[in-house]
Design a protein around this motif. Structure first.
Motif, short mmCIF file in Angstrom:
data_model
loop_
_atom_site.label_atom_id
_atom_site.label_comp_id
_atom_site.label_asym_id
_atom_site.label_seq_id
_atom_site.Cartn_x
_atom_site.Cartn_y
_atom_site.Cartn_z
N HIS A 60 0.83 -1.21 0.00
CA HIS A 60 0.00 0.00 0.00
C HIS A 60 0.86 1.25 0.00
O HIS A 60 1.98 1.25 0.51
N CYS A 61 0.25 2.31 -0.51
CA CYS A 61 0.90 3.61 -0.49
C CYS A 61 0.53 4.32 0.81
O CYS A 61 -0.65 4.48 1.13
N PHE A 62 1.55 4.74 1.55
CA PHE A 62 1.38 5.51 2.79
C PHE A 62 1.72 6.97 2.46
O PHE A 62 2.78 7.24 1.89
N ASN A 63 0.83 7.88 2.84
CA ASN A 63 1.02 9.30 2.51
C ASN A 63 1.67 10.01 3.69
O ASN A 63 1.07 10.08 4.77
N PHE A 64 2.87 10.50 3.48
CA PHE A 64 3.59 11.13 4.59
C PHE A 64 2.82 12.34 5.11
O PHE A 64 2.28 13.14 4.32
N THR A 65 2.82 12.47 6.42
CA THR A 65 2.12 13.56 7.07
C THR A 65 2.66 14.90 6.55
O THR A 65 3.86 15.13 6.59
N GLY A 66 1.78 15.72 6.00
CA GLY A 66 2.20 17.03 5.49
C GLY A 66 2.69 17.00 4.04
O GLY A 66 2.99 18.05 3.48
N GLY A 67 2.83 15.84 3.44
CA GLY A 67 3.22 15.75 2.02
C GLY A 67 4.71 15.94 1.78
O GLY A 67 5.52 15.84 2.70
N LYS A 68 5.05 16.25 0.52
CA LYS A 68 6.47 16.34 0.15
C LYS A 68 7.13 17.53 0.87
O LYS A 68 6.43 18.47 1.30
N THR A 69 8.44 17.48 0.99
CA THR A 69 9.17 18.53 1.70
C THR A 69 10.27 19.08 0.78
O THR A 69 10.64 18.43 -0.20
N ALA A 70 10.80 20.25 1.13
CA ALA A 70 11.86 20.83 0.31
C ALA A 70 13.13 19.99 0.43
O ALA A 70 13.79 19.68 -0.58
N GLU A 71 13.47 19.61 1.64
CA GLU A 71 14.68 18.80 1.88
C GLU A 71 14.26 17.44 2.41
O GLU A 71 13.20 17.32 3.05
N PRO A 72 15.09 16.40 2.21
CA PRO A 72 14.77 15.09 2.77
C PRO A 72 14.69 15.13 4.31
O PRO A 72 15.53 15.76 4.95
N ILE A 73 13.68 14.48 4.86
CA ILE A 73 13.56 14.35 6.32
C ILE A 73 13.28 12.88 6.64
O ILE A 73 12.87 12.12 5.76
N LYS A 74 13.47 12.51 7.92
CA LYS A 74 13.26 11.11 8.28
C LYS A 74 11.77 10.77 8.24
O LYS A 74 10.96 11.41 8.89
N ARG A 75 11.40 9.74 7.46
CA ARG A 75 10.00 9.37 7.28
C ARG A 75 9.70 7.94 7.69
O ARG A 75 8.57 7.61 8.00
N CYS A 76 10.73 7.05 7.63
CA CYS A 76 10.51 5.65 8.02
C CYS A 76 11.72 5.21 8.82
O CYS A 76 12.82 5.73 8.64
N GLU A 77 11.48 4.23 9.70
CA GLU A 77 12.61 3.62 10.40
C GLU A 77 12.31 2.13 10.60
O GLU A 77 11.21 1.77 11.03
N LEU A 78 13.29 1.32 10.26
CA LEU A 78 13.17 -0.13 10.38
C LEU A 78 14.22 -0.58 11.38
O LEU A 78 15.37 -0.12 11.31
N TYR A 79 13.85 -1.48 12.30
CA TYR A 79 14.78 -1.91 13.35
C TYR A 79 14.72 -3.41 13.52
O TYR A 79 13.63 -4.00 13.57
N ASP A 80 15.89 -4.02 13.60
CA ASP A 80 15.98 -5.46 13.86
C ASP A 80 16.62 -5.66 15.23
O ASP A 80 17.81 -5.41 15.41
N GLU A 81 15.79 -6.09 16.17
CA GLU A 81 16.25 -6.25 17.56
C GLU A 81 17.43 -7.21 17.66
O GLU A 81 18.37 -6.99 18.43
N LYS A 82 17.38 -8.29 16.86
CA LYS A 82 18.41 -9.33 16.97
C LYS A 82 19.80 -8.81 16.59
O LYS A 82 20.76 -9.00 17.32
N SER A 83 19.91 -8.16 15.44
CA SER A 83 21.23 -7.69 14.99
C SER A 83 21.55 -6.29 15.49
O SER A 83 22.70 -5.87 15.48
#
Ligand code: BGC
Length: 353
Positions: free
Chosen positions: A252-275
């Motif tokens: 699915h497409c997730f729409n970032f809160t507030g839409g596109k931005t002028a500069e890249p900002i943090k939008r997703c984070e993935l974490y693996d507890e094991k490694s």
């Protein structure tokens, strides 16, 4: 810090495909092909300093040519689906190649993932691979000569940055992304259900059974699509929610809160507890397609080292505009016009916890 170029394979018409391995001073490395701008290998340290390859892919060129999963590739002209491969732009009707049921998917039969790109390298503390193509007027049915440069940079802060720059001489829909499949435990480490994901999106796009957005932008509140607070991917992936059932998981497409931005900002984070590996996604794009690898079933194309394809063992976070946005009122504007410049950057940055 270093760049190594090597022959990777030869296409049926005799053209040679090269791999470029970029390495930074911390030992992180990425191997990219000039065929499709494809990321073949990405070696990232865990919390003990051990490096593992965290992306899906194949050992040989034939698999990249023959398989249909878009492993690691650049996608264009249009990431994701266009309903029935049809659109009207500035009064003209266009018909695109149909390659996904009755839809156009990821740029068509010979999308940017199947092109051999011109490559230039720039070594330094932050090694760079610059790829360039011209997609001619009429390519896969799209209007306009499109001049496109994609710049891969491996940063000193363990970021793999991808900048997409394009101009056109006729208005065209344009939605560029990269289709790398990740598993932070390593590409052959098994299910993605234990990975924790954050997506800064307060709405998502429900789809019909052909995975075409219905037009609604639905609030994630109280649904399996609420990743605003980090959540294990497995928590709701088998939910009875119709949208999850139609896609066989997340697609699915997730729409970032507030839409596109002028500069890249943090939008997703993935974490693996094991490694302990963390992947933060910085972008100035308006949306991300979170695809949980529901169609990874092709027995004919095993992954690197012969590891078999298995559903939901790898996932994509494809930063993009909204699928089918060329046909849907109120969706993000995906048209690039003459005189404008398309310029988006996405960075996958790695750290440990
Ligand atoms: C799409 C999936 C598709 C996959 C591979 C993803 O971007 O959302 O539906 O199966 O690409 O083609």
């Amino acid at each position: 810090m270093s760049i190594k170029k090597k022959l990777f394979g030869v296409l049926a018409d005799g053209r040679e495909v090269y791999s470029y391995t970029l390495k930074n001073a911390n030992g992180m490395s990425v191997k990219i092909l000039n065929y499709g701008g494809t990321i073949v290998k990405l070696k990232v340290a865990d919390r003990n300093g051990c490096f593992t390859d965290v992306v899906g892919g194949y050992d040989c060129l034939d698999s990249y040519v023959g398989a249909d999963g878009y492993q690691g590739a650049l996608i264009g002209r249009f990431g994701n689906r266009i309903n029935k491969g049809k659109f009207t732009l500035e009064g003209v009707d266009y018909t695109l190649f149909i390659n996904n049921n009755d839809n156009h998917l990821h740029g068509g039969e010979f999308g940017f993932d199947k092109k051999l790109w011109d490559a230039e390298t720039f070594d330094g503390d932050e090694p760079v691979l610059k790829l360039h193509i011209v997609s001619p007027d009429g390519d896969e049915g799209y209007p306009g000569n499109l001049d496109l440069t994609v710049t891969y940079k491996l940063t000193s802060e363990n970021g793999l940055s991808i900048r997409y720059e394009a101009t056109t001489d006729k208005s065209t829909p344009l939605n560029l992304t990269n289709h790398t499949y990740f598993n932070l435990g390593g590409y052959a480490s098994g299910s993605i259900h234990s990975l924790e994901l954050m997506i800064d999106a307060d709405t998502y796009l429900p789809t019909d059974e052909r995975l075409i957005p219905t037009g609604e932008m639905r609030s994630v509140s109280g649904t399996p699509f609420d990743f605003r607070t980090p959540k294990k991917i497995g928590t709701d992936i088998n939910s009875e929610c119709l949208d999850i059932k139609l896609a066989g998981g997340y697609d699915h497409c997730f729409n970032f809160t507030g839409g596109k931005t002028a500069e890249p900002i943090k939008r997703c984070e993935l974490y693996d507890e094991k490694s302990g590996r963390v992947m933060s996604v910085y972008t100035n794009q308006p949306c991300v397609q979170f695809y949980s690898g529901n169609f990874l079933t092709n027995e004919k194309y095993p992954f690197k080292g012969g590891y078999p394809q298995r559903v939901q063992t790898l996932l994509c976070l494809e930063t993009q505009h909204m699928p089918d946005s060329i046909n849907q009122d109120g969706f993000t504007d995906c048209v690039l016009r003459p005189g404008e410049k398309y310029d988006f950057t996405t960075e996958y940055r790695f750290s440990v916890k």
